[in-house]
Design an enzyme around this catalytic site. Structure first.
Site, PDB file in Angstrom:
ATOM      1  N   TRP A 102      79.187   1.770  57.843  1.00 42.96           N
ATOM      2  CA  TRP A 102      79.065   3.177  57.559  1.00 42.96           C
ATOM      3  C   TRP A 102      80.085   3.682  56.482  1.00 42.96           C
ATOM      4  O   TRP A 102      79.801   4.735  55.809  1.00 42.96           O
ATOM      5  CB  TRP A 102      79.190   3.946  58.916  1.00 42.96           C
ATOM      6  N   ASP A 172      84.988  10.258  59.843  1.00 46.43           N
ATOM      7  CA  ASP A 172      83.751  10.324  60.700  1.00 46.43           C
ATOM      8  C   ASP A 172      83.741   9.736  62.023  1.00 46.43           C
ATOM      9  O   ASP A 172      84.030   8.597  62.139  1.00 46.43           O
ATOM     10  CB  ASP A 172      82.801   9.237  59.715  1.00 46.43           C
ATOM     11  N   LYS A 196      75.226  10.179  69.810  1.00 46.05           N
ATOM     12  CA  LYS A 196      75.821   9.291  70.608  1.00 46.05           C
ATOM     13  C   LYS A 196      76.758   9.889  71.943  1.00 46.05           C
ATOM     14  O   LYS A 196      76.379   9.682  72.779  1.00 46.05           O
ATOM     15  CB  LYS A 196      76.675   8.446  69.710  1.00 46.05           C
TER      16      LYS A 196
HETATM   17  N1  PMP Z   1      78.369   7.429  60.660  1.00 49.60           N
HETATM   18  C1  PMP Z   1      78.126   6.551  61.742  1.00 49.60           C
HETATM   19  C2  PMP Z   1      79.692   5.889  62.037  1.00 49.60           C
HETATM   20  C3  PMP Z   1      77.140   6.440  62.400  1.00 49.60           C
HETATM   21  O1  PMP Z   1      77.071   5.618  63.342  1.00 49.60           O
HETATM   22  C4  PMP Z   1      76.067   6.802  62.067  1.00 49.60           C
HETATM   23  C5  PMP Z   1      74.563   6.887  62.642  1.00 49.60           C
HETATM   24  N2  PMP Z   1      74.551   5.845  63.486  1.00 49.60           N
HETATM   25  C6  PMP Z   1      75.975   7.688  60.740  1.00 49.60           C
HETATM   26  C7  PMP Z   1      77.072   7.848  60.305  1.00 49.60           C
HETATM   27  C8  PMP Z   1      74.802   8.391  60.211  1.00 49.60           C
HETATM   28  O2  PMP Z   1      74.360   9.354  60.968  1.00 49.60           O
HETATM   29  P1  PMP Z   1      73.127  10.309  60.918  1.00 49.60           P
HETATM   30  O3  PMP Z   1      72.092   9.452  61.413  1.00 49.60           O
HETATM   31  O4  PMP Z   1      73.257  11.394  61.934  1.00 49.60           O
HETATM   32  O5  PMP Z   1      73.077  10.818  59.582  1.00 49.60           O
END
Ligand code: PMP
Length: 361
Positions: A102, A172, A196
């Protein structure tokens, strides 16, 4: 109905009392004769929900005065763009900690918008450990230091926060927000997709300090500009009404349960159950993550063979436990144990892990 223990990484399990309340008031929101999803986002019912959700975020995270709370669309992915667009204008640059999939994704977006320096890159050990937070060196001219508090795919979680002088931290927190107390005053900006710990997919929480609001690029269009998003008390476009409504109920529920202190205690209990089952298995289960970097939200582990991993997933499903397959990019297994996972669910999984190892080891 038999409700599954849902170990999916997101969208993921939500508190049952919240789902029941949504069901009960779906057709008639508090005697209005309409569903909340049919109500105007400028009307008093939604306005109250939105404001209450903002207040609860402030209360649960103990936000300092002046911090603003926004509920935006586009997921955490949209924030991968909005953050650099707002703060990397002119000659500005930022620093990044690259801790897994991520963070790498966020880094790719930031690269497109401006200059990035790496304060840490975990590539050498395959993103299996985090650096010593206190020893992290960050260029004092940096616009911000970007962190990913919990790597949902790799199963790593920062246990303490870097002291990076005057450089604001941007974090994040998509996969561990509200699972533990955080020193909010040390963050310039926090963002998190809701799906989550906060509620259903479709809304993204953004928390921003008053100092950061003054540093945004003035030439952005309204939706992309944090300053303009925060300028008025009302949202600048139609917010994801249903998602914010559910998020507000999740926050009320968390508050009733005792807030982030209780959430942290439960997350420790759940994680201890699963890591003990791994560590006491004599090597049958292996965690690729360094002990001091292990996530309390996403427990990642491997079995001796892929065949056994598949057998494990099938066996768990027979016992009402689903969502245990690891991310397609890394394989293996992953148990996501967010706030709404009952401790009993983790306990059932740990028991199954012991039984399975005994039968197949
Ligand atoms: N950052 C993290 C730590 C994630 O776990 C996720 C999605 N699993 C995201 C960003 C991306 O999120 P989204 O699908 O809401 O764009």
């Amino acid at each position: 109905m038999s409700r599954k223990y849902n170990f999916n990484p997101g969208p993921s399990t939500l508190p049952l009392p919240v789902l029941e309340k949504v069901r009960d008031e779906l057709l008639d929101y508090q005697g209005t004769g309409m569903s909340i999803v049919e109500s105007s986002h400028r009307g008093p019912e939604y306005k109250q929900i939105h404001e209450r959700a903002v207040d609860l975020i402030g209360e649960l995270l103990e936000l300092p005065a002046g911090y603003r709370v926004l509920f935006l669309g586009g997921g955490a992915t949209m924030q991968f763009s909005m953050v650099p667009l707002n703060f990397l204008w002119g000659e500005r640059f930022c620093s990044f900690t690259v801790t897994g999939a991520w963070a790498k994704k966020a880094l790719g977006y930031a690269h497109k918008a401006g200059r990035v320096e790496l304060a840490f890159d975990g590539a050498a050990d395959g993103y299996t450990s985090l650096p010593d937070a206190a020893g992290l060196e960050v260029d004092s001219g940096s616009a911000y230091l970007h962190l990913t508090s919990n790597e949902t795919i790799g199963g790593l979680q920062w246990q303490s926060w870097p002291g990076c002088g005057e450089v604001p931290m941007v974090c994040d927190m998509s996969s561990d927000i509200l699972s533990r107390p955080v020193p909010a005053e040390r963050f310039g900006l926090i963002y998190a997709g809701a799906q989550k710990n906060l509620g259903p997919a479709g809304v993204t929480l953004v928390i921003i300090s008053p100092e950061m609001l003054e540093r945004c690029n003035p030439d952005l269009t309204a939706y992309l500009s944090y300053t303009q998003q925060a300028a008025k008390n009302a949202p600048i476009n139609t917010p994801p009404v249903f998602a914010v409504y559910m998020l507000e109920l999740v926050l009320e529920h968390l508050k009733e349960q005792g807030g982030v202190q209780v959430a942290e205690k439960r997350s420790r209990e759940r994680a201890d159950l699963l890591y003990s089952a791994i560590d006491e298995s004599g090597g049958f289960y292996r965690s690729p993550v360094a002990r001091d970097s292990r996530s309390k939200m996403n427990v990642v582990f491997r079995l001796p063979t892929e065949e056994l991993e598949q057998k494990f997933i099938a066996g768990a499903a027979e016992r009402n436990m689903v969502g245990l397959k690891g991310h397609r990019s890394v394989g293996g297994l992953r148990a996501s144990i967010y706030n709404a996972m009952p401790v009993e669910g983790a306990s059932l999984l740990a028991d199954f892990m012991r039984d399975f190892a005994a039968a197949n080891g």
